[in-house]
Design a protein around this motif. Structure first.
Motif, PDB file in Angstrom:
ATOM      1  N   PHE A 102      39.445  33.283  29.662  1.00 15.50           N
ATOM      2  CA  PHE A 102      38.247  33.600  30.445  1.00 15.50           C
ATOM      3  C   PHE A 102      37.352  34.577  29.699  1.00 15.50           C
ATOM      4  O   PHE A 102      37.813  35.619  29.210  1.00 15.50           O
ATOM      5  CB  PHE A 102      38.630  34.199  31.796  1.00 15.50           C
ATOM      6  CG  PHE A 102      37.446  34.620  32.621  1.00 15.50           C
ATOM      7  CD1 PHE A 102      36.715  33.688  33.333  1.00 15.50           C
ATOM      8  CD2 PHE A 102      37.055  35.964  32.666  1.00 15.50           C
ATOM      9  CE1 PHE A 102      35.609  34.073  34.089  1.00 15.50           C
ATOM     10  CE2 PHE A 102      35.955  36.347  33.418  1.00 15.50           C
ATOM     11  CZ  PHE A 102      35.238  35.397  34.130  1.00 15.50           C
ATOM     12  N   ARG A 103      36.062  34.234  29.614  1.00 12.81           N
ATOM     13  CA  ARG A 103      35.059  35.115  29.010  1.00 12.81           C
ATOM     14  C   ARG A 103      33.892  35.234  29.983  1.00 12.81           C
ATOM     15  O   ARG A 103      33.288  34.221  30.356  1.00 12.81           O
ATOM     16  CB  ARG A 103      34.584  34.545  27.664  1.00 12.81           C
ATOM     17  CG  ARG A 103      35.715  34.352  26.650  1.00 12.81           C
ATOM     18  CD  ARG A 103      35.238  33.730  25.363  1.00 12.81           C
ATOM     19  NE  ARG A 103      34.617  32.430  25.558  1.00 12.81           N
ATOM     20  CZ  ARG A 103      34.488  31.517  24.589  1.00 12.81           C
ATOM     21  NH1 ARG A 103      34.924  31.774  23.371  1.00 12.81           N
ATOM     22  NH2 ARG A 103      33.899  30.360  24.845  1.00 12.81           N
ATOM     23  N   GLU A 104      33.575  36.443  30.387  1.00 11.76           N
ATOM     24  CA  GLU A 104      32.532  36.646  31.389  1.00 11.76           C
ATOM     25  C   GLU A 104      31.197  36.053  30.959  1.00 11.76           C
ATOM     26  O   GLU A 104      30.443  35.526  31.779  1.00 11.76           O
ATOM     27  CB  GLU A 104      32.370  38.134  31.703  1.00 11.76           C
ATOM     28  CG  GLU A 104      33.482  38.700  32.559  1.00 11.76           C
ATOM     29  CD  GLU A 104      33.124  40.050  33.154  1.00 11.76           C
ATOM     30  OE1 GLU A 104      32.129  40.654  32.676  1.00 11.76           O
ATOM     31  OE2 GLU A 104      33.821  40.490  34.081  1.00 11.76           O
ATOM     32  N   ASP A 105      30.897  36.139  29.668  1.00 12.43           N
ATOM     33  CA  ASP A 105      29.624  35.616  29.181  1.00 12.43           C
ATOM     34  C   ASP A 105      29.482  34.116  29.390  1.00 12.43           C
ATOM     35  O   ASP A 105      28.370  33.588  29.411  1.00 12.43           O
ATOM     36  CB  ASP A 105      29.451  35.938  27.692  1.00 12.43           C
ATOM     37  CG  ASP A 105      29.092  37.399  27.454  1.00 12.43           C
ATOM     38  OD1 ASP A 105      28.885  38.112  28.452  1.00 12.43           O
ATOM     39  OD2 ASP A 105      29.025  37.813  26.286  1.00 12.43           O
ATOM     40  N   ASP A 106      30.613  33.403  29.527  1.00  9.62           N
ATOM     41  CA  ASP A 106      30.546  31.958  29.761  1.00  9.62           C
ATOM     42  C   ASP A 106      30.036  31.635  31.161  1.00  9.62           C
ATOM     43  O   ASP A 106      29.585  30.511  31.410  1.00  9.62           O
ATOM     44  CB  ASP A 106      31.937  31.323  29.592  1.00  9.62           C
ATOM     45  CG  ASP A 106      32.448  31.412  28.165  1.00  9.62           C
ATOM     46  OD1 ASP A 106      31.634  31.663  27.249  1.00  9.62           O
ATOM     47  OD2 ASP A 106      33.664  31.222  27.974  1.00  9.62           O
ATOM     48  N   TYR A 107      30.122  32.603  32.065  1.00 11.61           N
ATOM     49  CA  TYR A 107      29.834  32.327  33.473  1.00 11.61           C
ATOM     50  C   TYR A 107      28.716  33.164  34.087  1.00 11.61           C
ATOM     51  O   TYR A 107      27.890  32.640  34.848  1.00 11.61           O
ATOM     52  CB  TYR A 107      31.109  32.530  34.301  1.00 11.61           C
ATOM     53  CG  TYR A 107      32.159  31.478  34.039  1.00 11.61           C
ATOM     54  CD1 TYR A 107      32.105  30.250  34.690  1.00 11.61           C
ATOM     55  CD2 TYR A 107      33.180  31.701  33.126  1.00 11.61           C
ATOM     56  CE1 TYR A 107      33.058  29.272  34.447  1.00 11.61           C
ATOM     57  CE2 TYR A 107      34.145  30.725  32.872  1.00 11.61           C
ATOM     58  CZ  TYR A 107      34.069  29.512  33.533  1.00 11.61           C
ATOM     59  OH  TYR A 107      34.999  28.539  33.269  1.00 11.61           O
ATOM     60  N   LEU A 108      28.698  34.450  33.800  1.00 13.54           N
ATOM     61  CA  LEU A 108      27.808  35.338  34.547  1.00 13.54           C
ATOM     62  C   LEU A 108      26.336  35.153  34.224  1.00 13.54           C
ATOM     63  O   LEU A 108      25.476  35.713  34.913  1.00 13.54           O
ATOM     64  CB  LEU A 108      28.225  36.792  34.330  1.00 13.54           C
ATOM     65  CG  LEU A 108      29.626  37.152  34.854  1.00 13.54           C
ATOM     66  CD1 LEU A 108      29.853  38.647  34.772  1.00 13.54           C
ATOM     67  CD2 LEU A 108      29.831  36.663  36.279  1.00 13.54           C
ATOM     68  N   GLY A 109      26.029  34.353  33.224  1.00 12.00           N
ATOM     69  CA  GLY A 109      24.635  34.015  32.968  1.00 12.00           C
ATOM     70  C   GLY A 109      24.115  32.954  33.920  1.00 12.00           C
ATOM     71  O   GLY A 109      22.921  32.646  33.930  1.00 12.00           O
ATOM     72  N   ALA A 110      24.999  32.370  34.726  1.00 14.24           N
ATOM     73  CA  ALA A 110      24.616  31.320  35.683  1.00 14.24           C
ATOM     74  C   ALA A 110      24.487  31.914  37.078  1.00 14.24           C
ATOM     75  O   ALA A 110      25.244  32.812  37.463  1.00 14.24           O
ATOM     76  CB  ALA A 110      25.650  30.206  35.696  1.00 14.24           C
ATOM     77  N   ARG A 111      23.541  31.381  37.842  1.00 10.91           N
ATOM     78  CA  ARG A 111      23.382  31.888  39.206  1.00 10.91           C
ATOM     79  C   ARG A 111      24.260  31.154  40.212  1.00 10.91           C
ATOM     80  O   ARG A 111      24.375  31.571  41.360  1.00 10.91           O
ATOM     81  CB  ARG A 111      21.922  31.809  39.631  1.00 10.91           C
ATOM     82  CG  ARG A 111      21.308  30.420  39.663  1.00 10.91           C
ATOM     83  CD  ARG A 111      19.793  30.524  39.868  1.00 10.91           C
ATOM     84  NE  ARG A 111      19.122  29.235  39.901  1.00 10.91           N
ATOM     85  CZ  ARG A 111      18.753  28.612  41.014  1.00 10.91           C
ATOM     86  NH1 ARG A 111      19.001  29.153  42.199  1.00 10.91           N
ATOM     87  NH2 ARG A 111      18.126  27.450  40.963  1.00 10.91           N
ATOM     88  N   HIS A 112      24.895  30.059  39.784  1.00 11.02           N
ATOM     89  CA  HIS A 112      25.731  29.295  40.708  1.00 11.02           C
ATOM     90  C   HIS A 112      26.919  28.693  39.967  1.00 11.02           C
ATOM     91  O   HIS A 112      26.801  28.247  38.821  1.00 11.02           O
ATOM     92  CB  HIS A 112      24.920  28.173  41.358  1.00 11.02           C
ATOM     93  CG  HIS A 112      25.700  27.361  42.346  1.00 11.02           C
ATOM     94  ND1 HIS A 112      25.933  27.781  43.638  1.00 11.02           N
ATOM     95  CD2 HIS A 112      26.321  26.149  42.220  1.00 11.02           C
ATOM     96  CE1 HIS A 112      26.663  26.871  44.273  1.00 11.02           C
ATOM     97  NE2 HIS A 112      26.919  25.882  43.439  1.00 11.02           N
ATOM     98  N   LEU A 113      28.055  28.653  40.644  1.00  8.82           N
ATOM     99  CA  LEU A 113      29.266  28.000  40.136  1.00  8.82           C
ATOM    100  C   LEU A 113      29.583  26.793  40.992  1.00  8.82           C
ATOM    101  O   LEU A 113      29.683  26.914  42.221  1.00  8.82           O
ATOM    102  CB  LEU A 113      30.456  28.972  40.178  1.00  8.82           C
ATOM    103  CG  LEU A 113      31.847  28.362  39.948  1.00  8.82           C
ATOM    104  CD1 LEU A 113      31.995  27.887  38.506  1.00  8.82           C
ATOM    105  CD2 LEU A 113      32.947  29.366  40.303  1.00  8.82           C
TER     106      LEU A 113
END
Length: 325
Positions: free
Chosen positions: A121-132
């Protein structure tokens, strides 16, 4: 960190589709395509003009290259895709049928994607998105991917992102029905929007009554429940509204696989762009209808312009029918 509208994660596989009907062991010619629920949705979102990202692992093999090249061609952001040099990219065989669901045989055990773990898990892979957007498939692949799924959902909720969840049940991947129900529901109730099919909702909640199904999730904190009811359409319910949206008639049903993912693309994209729930669900029904009229899992997913034209044509026909009564 690339700013994204939506991010998803899961396994993509190379898929070999039979060129003619018959038992898979008797088929001698296949056409190569790609498959994977989360990959399908990423492609669908991108075709509608949203900035979509897909996170996964692929093997250091030609199948992994196929997956990455296709997603790049579809303008899906794949900078977060990792290459596993010890485990392969999975694949599957799919039969061709004239009606009903095709037979699918998977070769995915021990695949690279099934090795996703919390350590990846890498936060940068996800937190740039506003929705999951997530499904119940990754948690079924292995204990490691289950922990990874739980971690992704937890971090996105902590960061204030919205989450949509499609159960997309795969009973054959679970050790027991009870484990499947407990795990999938534990994830679903943390989402903002839950999109089960009627049959799988029956397995998860013990009821096939849309009102009771929606109550099961709303009472545990979910904001919106949208239940796919196949060709009939879809039911939706939140704390403030409830309704049913009829399905779009399909001129010809070619392949039903991918219709549910297409429905999720239409509904979630509509909600993300601020449409009222009913209009968002209408989009979901429209893409589901287009999907079943095309061979392949995602090939029938439309661009934004085609989707709008398809919906408008349907509405015009409906108005004409009503006026002529």
């Amino acid at each position: 960190m690339v700013p994204l509208d939506v991010v998803t994660f899961g396994e993509a596989m190379v898929m070999f589709v039979a060129d003619h009907p018959g038992e898979l062991q008797q088929v001698s010619r296949f056409t190569r395509r790609l498959a994977g629920a989360e990959m399908n949705t990423a492609i669908g979102f991108a075709r509608l003009g949203l900035k979509a990202g897909w996170v996964s692992k692929v093997g250091a093999d030609i199948f992994g290259l196929c997956v990455k090249e296709l997603l790049e061609a579809e303008r899906v952001h794949i900078g977060a895709v990792q290459t596993d040099r010890r485990h392969p990219t999975g694949f599957q065989l799919k039969s061709k049928v004239s009606e009903g669901d095709p037979e699918v045989q998977y070769f995915r055990k021990g695949s690279a994607a099934s090795r996703l773990s919390p350590g990846d898990f890498r936060e940068d892979d996800y937190l740039g998105a506003r929705h999951l957007h997530m499904t119940g498939i990754p948690p079924a692949l292995s204990p490691e991917t289950r922990e990874y799924s739980q971690l992704v959902l937890k971090r996105m909720k902590q960061a204030g992102r919205t989450v949509s969840f499609d159960p997309n049940l795969r009973p054959s991947l679970w050790s027991s029905r009870g484990e499947m129900v407990r795990t999938v529901n534990s994830l679903a109730v943390q989402a903002d929007w839950v999109l089960p099919g009627l049959e799988e909702a029956g397995l998860l909640t013990g009821s096939t009554d849309p009102h009771r199904i929606s109550e099961f999730y709303l009472s545990q904190g979910v904001r919106l429940v949208v239940i796919k009811m196949g060709a009939e359409g879809a039911y939706y319910r939140s704390e403030t509204e409830e309704g049913f949206v009829p399905g779009f008639p399909a001129a010809e049903v070619v392949d039903t696989v991918g219709a549910g993912d297409g429905f999720a693309v239409g509904t979630v994209s509509g909600l993300l762009t601020g449409l009222p729930v009913r209009q968002a669900v209408l989009r979901g029904n429209a893409i589901g209808s287009l999907a079943v009229q095309s061979s392949g899992d995602y090939e029938g997913y439309p661009t934004a312009d085609r989707l709008e034209a398809y919906i408008q044509s349907y509405l015009n026909r409906s108005e004409a029918t009503y006026a002529n009564r």
